[in-house]
Design an enzyme around this catalytic site. Sequence first.
Site, PDB file in Angstrom:
ATOM      1  N   TYR A  27       0.815  -1.178   0.026  1.00 18.61           N
ATOM      2  CA  TYR A  27       0.005   0.016  -0.051  1.00 18.61           C
ATOM      3  C   TYR A  27       0.849   1.360  -0.119  1.00 18.61           C
ATOM      4  O   TYR A  27       0.672   2.080  -0.781  1.00 18.61           O
ATOM      5  CB  TYR A  27      -0.955   0.058   1.122  1.00 18.61           C
ATOM      6  CG  TYR A  27      -1.707   1.259   1.241  1.00 18.61           C
ATOM      7  CD1 TYR A  27      -2.689   1.567   0.356  1.00 18.61           C
ATOM      8  CD2 TYR A  27      -1.760   2.273   2.312  1.00 18.61           C
ATOM      9  CE1 TYR A  27      -3.551   2.673   0.286  1.00 18.61           C
ATOM     10  CE2 TYR A  27      -2.456   3.604   2.127  1.00 18.61           C
ATOM     11  CZ  TYR A  27      -3.253   3.587   1.176  1.00 18.61           C
ATOM     12  OH  TYR A  27      -3.960   4.907   1.174  1.00 18.61           O
ATOM     13  N   PRO A  53      -2.947  12.766   2.544  1.00 19.75           N
ATOM     14  CA  PRO A  53      -3.553  12.647   4.113  1.00 19.75           C
ATOM     15  C   PRO A  53      -3.121  11.563   4.702  1.00 19.75           C
ATOM     16  O   PRO A  53      -2.475  10.279   4.241  1.00 19.75           O
ATOM     17  CB  PRO A  53      -5.113  12.390   3.690  1.00 19.75           C
ATOM     18  CG  PRO A  53      -5.132  12.328   2.216  1.00 19.75           C
ATOM     19  CD  PRO A  53      -4.022  11.996   1.534  1.00 19.75           C
ATOM     20  N   GLU A  57     -14.789   4.554   4.168  1.00 24.42           N
ATOM     21  CA  GLU A  57     -14.925   2.942   3.871  1.00 24.42           C
ATOM     22  C   GLU A  57     -13.400   2.388   3.994  1.00 24.42           C
ATOM     23  O   GLU A  57     -13.279   1.197   3.683  1.00 24.42           O
ATOM     24  CB  GLU A  57     -15.704   2.138   2.836  1.00 24.42           C
ATOM     25  CG  GLU A  57     -17.365   2.932   2.920  1.00 24.42           C
ATOM     26  CD  GLU A  57     -18.091   2.474   1.609  1.00 24.42           C
ATOM     27  OE1 GLU A  57     -17.529   2.010   0.946  1.00 24.42           O
ATOM     28  OE2 GLU A  57     -19.354   2.708   1.854  1.00 24.42           O
TER      29      GLU A  57
HETATM   30  P1  NDP Z   1     -13.346   4.513   0.491  1.00 31.62           P
HETATM   31  O1  NDP Z   1     -13.200   3.097   0.533  1.00 31.62           O
HETATM   32  O2  NDP Z   1     -14.286   5.402   1.123  1.00 31.62           O
HETATM   33  O3  NDP Z   1     -13.492   5.057  -0.970  1.00 31.62           O
HETATM   34  C1  NDP Z   1     -12.981   4.477  -1.921  1.00 31.62           C
HETATM   35  C2  NDP Z   1     -13.455   4.770  -3.384  1.00 31.62           C
HETATM   36  O4  NDP Z   1     -12.564   4.157  -4.460  1.00 31.62           O
HETATM   37  C3  NDP Z   1     -14.642   3.941  -3.615  1.00 31.62           C
HETATM   38  O5  NDP Z   1     -15.726   5.104  -4.062  1.00 31.62           O
HETATM   39  C4  NDP Z   1     -14.704   3.075  -4.534  1.00 31.62           C
HETATM   40  O6  NDP Z   1     -15.881   2.631  -5.299  1.00 31.62           O
HETATM   41  C5  NDP Z   1     -13.507   3.706  -5.186  1.00 31.62           C
HETATM   42  N1  NDP Z   1     -12.696   2.531  -6.167  1.00 31.62           N
HETATM   43  C6  NDP Z   1     -12.037   1.379  -5.620  1.00 31.62           C
HETATM   44  N2  NDP Z   1     -11.707   0.666  -6.693  1.00 31.62           N
HETATM   45  C7  NDP Z   1     -12.227   0.923  -7.681  1.00 31.62           C
HETATM   46  C8  NDP Z   1     -12.016   0.585  -9.166  1.00 31.62           C
HETATM   47  N3  NDP Z   1     -11.229  -0.389  -9.292  1.00 31.62           N
HETATM   48  N4  NDP Z   1     -12.353   1.501  -9.996  1.00 31.62           N
HETATM   49  C9  NDP Z   1     -13.288   2.662  -9.467  1.00 31.62           C
HETATM   50  N5  NDP Z   1     -13.595   3.093  -8.480  1.00 31.62           N
HETATM   51  C10 NDP Z   1     -12.842   2.265  -7.275  1.00 31.62           C
HETATM   52  O7  NDP Z   1     -11.748   4.930   0.710  1.00 31.62           O
HETATM   53  P2  NDP Z   1     -11.313   6.848   1.024  1.00 31.62           P
HETATM   54  O8  NDP Z   1     -12.452   7.661   0.488  1.00 31.62           O
HETATM   55  O9  NDP Z   1     -10.897   6.790   2.448  1.00 31.62           O
HETATM   56  O10 NDP Z   1     -10.289   6.752   0.106  1.00 31.62           O
HETATM   57  C11 NDP Z   1      -9.944   7.718  -0.951  1.00 31.62           C
HETATM   58  C12 NDP Z   1      -8.469   7.520  -1.592  1.00 31.62           C
HETATM   59  O11 NDP Z   1      -7.575   8.301  -0.418  1.00 31.62           O
HETATM   60  C13 NDP Z   1      -7.742   6.262  -1.830  1.00 31.62           C
HETATM   61  O12 NDP Z   1      -6.904   6.360  -2.861  1.00 31.62           O
HETATM   62  C14 NDP Z   1      -6.934   6.103  -0.382  1.00 31.62           C
HETATM   63  O13 NDP Z   1      -5.837   5.409  -0.836  1.00 31.62           O
HETATM   64  C15 NDP Z   1      -6.571   7.425   0.037  1.00 31.62           C
HETATM   65  N6  NDP Z   1      -6.233   7.793   1.348  1.00 31.62           N
HETATM   66  C16 NDP Z   1      -7.171   7.349   2.371  1.00 31.62           C
HETATM   67  C17 NDP Z   1      -6.915   7.665   3.871  1.00 31.62           C
HETATM   68  C18 NDP Z   1      -7.858   7.232   4.538  1.00 31.62           C
HETATM   69  O14 NDP Z   1      -7.266   7.374   5.756  1.00 31.62           O
HETATM   70  N7  NDP Z   1      -8.930   7.228   4.527  1.00 31.62           N
HETATM   71  C19 NDP Z   1      -5.463   8.550   3.894  1.00 31.62           C
HETATM   72  C20 NDP Z   1      -4.900   8.696   2.849  1.00 31.62           C
HETATM   73  C21 NDP Z   1      -5.158   8.395   1.467  1.00 31.62           C
HETATM   74  P3  NDP Z   1     -16.606   1.491  -5.864  1.00 31.62           P
HETATM   75  O15 NDP Z   1     -16.037   0.316  -4.775  1.00 31.62           O
HETATM   76  O16 NDP Z   1     -17.948   1.873  -5.968  1.00 31.62           O
HETATM   77  O17 NDP Z   1     -15.703   1.047  -7.176  1.00 31.62           O
HETATM   78  C1  8X3 Z   2      -4.059   5.851   4.554  1.00 34.05           C
HETATM   79  C2  8X3 Z   2      -3.578   6.415   5.803  1.00 34.05           C
HETATM   80  O1  8X3 Z   2      -2.044   6.015   7.712  1.00 34.05           O
HETATM   81  O2  8X3 Z   2      -3.659   4.251   7.297  1.00 34.05           O
HETATM   82  O3  8X3 Z   2      -3.539   6.041   3.557  1.00 34.05           O
HETATM   83  O4  8X3 Z   2      -1.829   4.276   5.827  1.00 34.05           O
HETATM   84  S1  8X3 Z   2      -2.639   5.149   6.758  1.00 34.05           S
END
Ligand code: NDP
Ligand code: 8X3
Length: 248
Positions: free
Chosen positions: A147, A177, A184
């Site tokens: 990851y 972030p 989710e």
């Molecule tokens: P969520 O799991 O809430 O949302 C992830 C989204 O990605 C969903 O809408 C899902 O939609 C979509 N997704 C996943 N796989 C696919 C695919 N193959 N094609 C199209 N859409 C896809 O996660 P977050 O909102 O928390 O995270 C969003 C981004 O931010 C990610 O890249 C994550 O790595 C990053 N991030 C998150 C952090 C956190 O702590 N939450 C911190 C730092 C970064 P669906 O399943 O409907 O396709």
């Molecule tokens: C998500 C943040 O700290 O869970 O990208 O890896 S952490």
Amino acid sequence: MIVFITGASAGFGAAIARTFAGNGHRVILAARREDRIARLASELGEAALPLTLDVTSRASIDAAMAALPAHWRDIDVLINNAGLALNTLPAHEVPLDDWDTMIATNCQGLVSMTRAVLPAMVARGSGLVINLGSVAGRYPYPGGNVYGATKAFVEQFTLNLRADLVGTGVRATNLAPGLCGGTEFSNVRFKGDDAAAAKVYEGTTPLSAEDIANTAYWIATLPPHVNVNHIELMPTCQGFSPFTIKRS
Ligand code: NDP
Ligand code: 8X3
């Protein structure tokens, strides 16, 4: 602005869509779960266009781009937000399929989407690509293995985009972030073990999806001569791991 948001069916993507639409912009809501993006689109009205899309499939991206109505084609901002973490097992135990899925989504999907949208931006002489990185791309932690590596890829790809795009008027940002609740992300990481997911945020005040949406909106509304290369956010309650030293 027309803002194309991948992963708009949940978490950051949905919050980003609400923020841009709430400020008078048009949003393309892309994700795999059709029912979710249809519901969000009906909440946002004419400002939103739902687009079913799997970023890991080039055929799906091509079909989705071809299905865009003419008045939705001049994309000003691409937000490469779709992404996921799977598992926190150590490298020697984690299922290889989990690694493949993270690489396919966070790296391959992100570059395919960028390549699909970038030529028109360059031709118009303006545009912005915001990539969702992570603090995991900069700081290692146990179980972060692939990851974190995918998010390091996002950081370097964004900087290399900047290198290629100088002089074109197209901007690129890595929005990275830290701990962020109310999405989710951890439910997906722990494969539906909601109790394990909830534990991650116990006793913390994490970042919220709205914090990320406001940051994306701020980046996108800066004057066109300003490029944010990298922006990293953590909740105040998060810090850094000490070095691990195994003593005999
Ligand atoms: P969520 O799991 O809430 O949302 C992830 C989204 O990605 C969903 O809408 C899902 O939609 C979509 N997704 C996943 N796989 C696919 C695919 N193959 N094609 C199209 N859409 C896809 O996660 P977050 O909102 O928390 O995270 C969003 C981004 O931010 C990610 O890249 C994550 O790595 C990053 N991030 C998150 C952090 C956190 O702590 N939450 C911190 C730092 C970064 P669906 O399943 O409907 O396709
Ligand atoms: C998500 C943040 O700290 O869970 O990208 O890896 S952490």
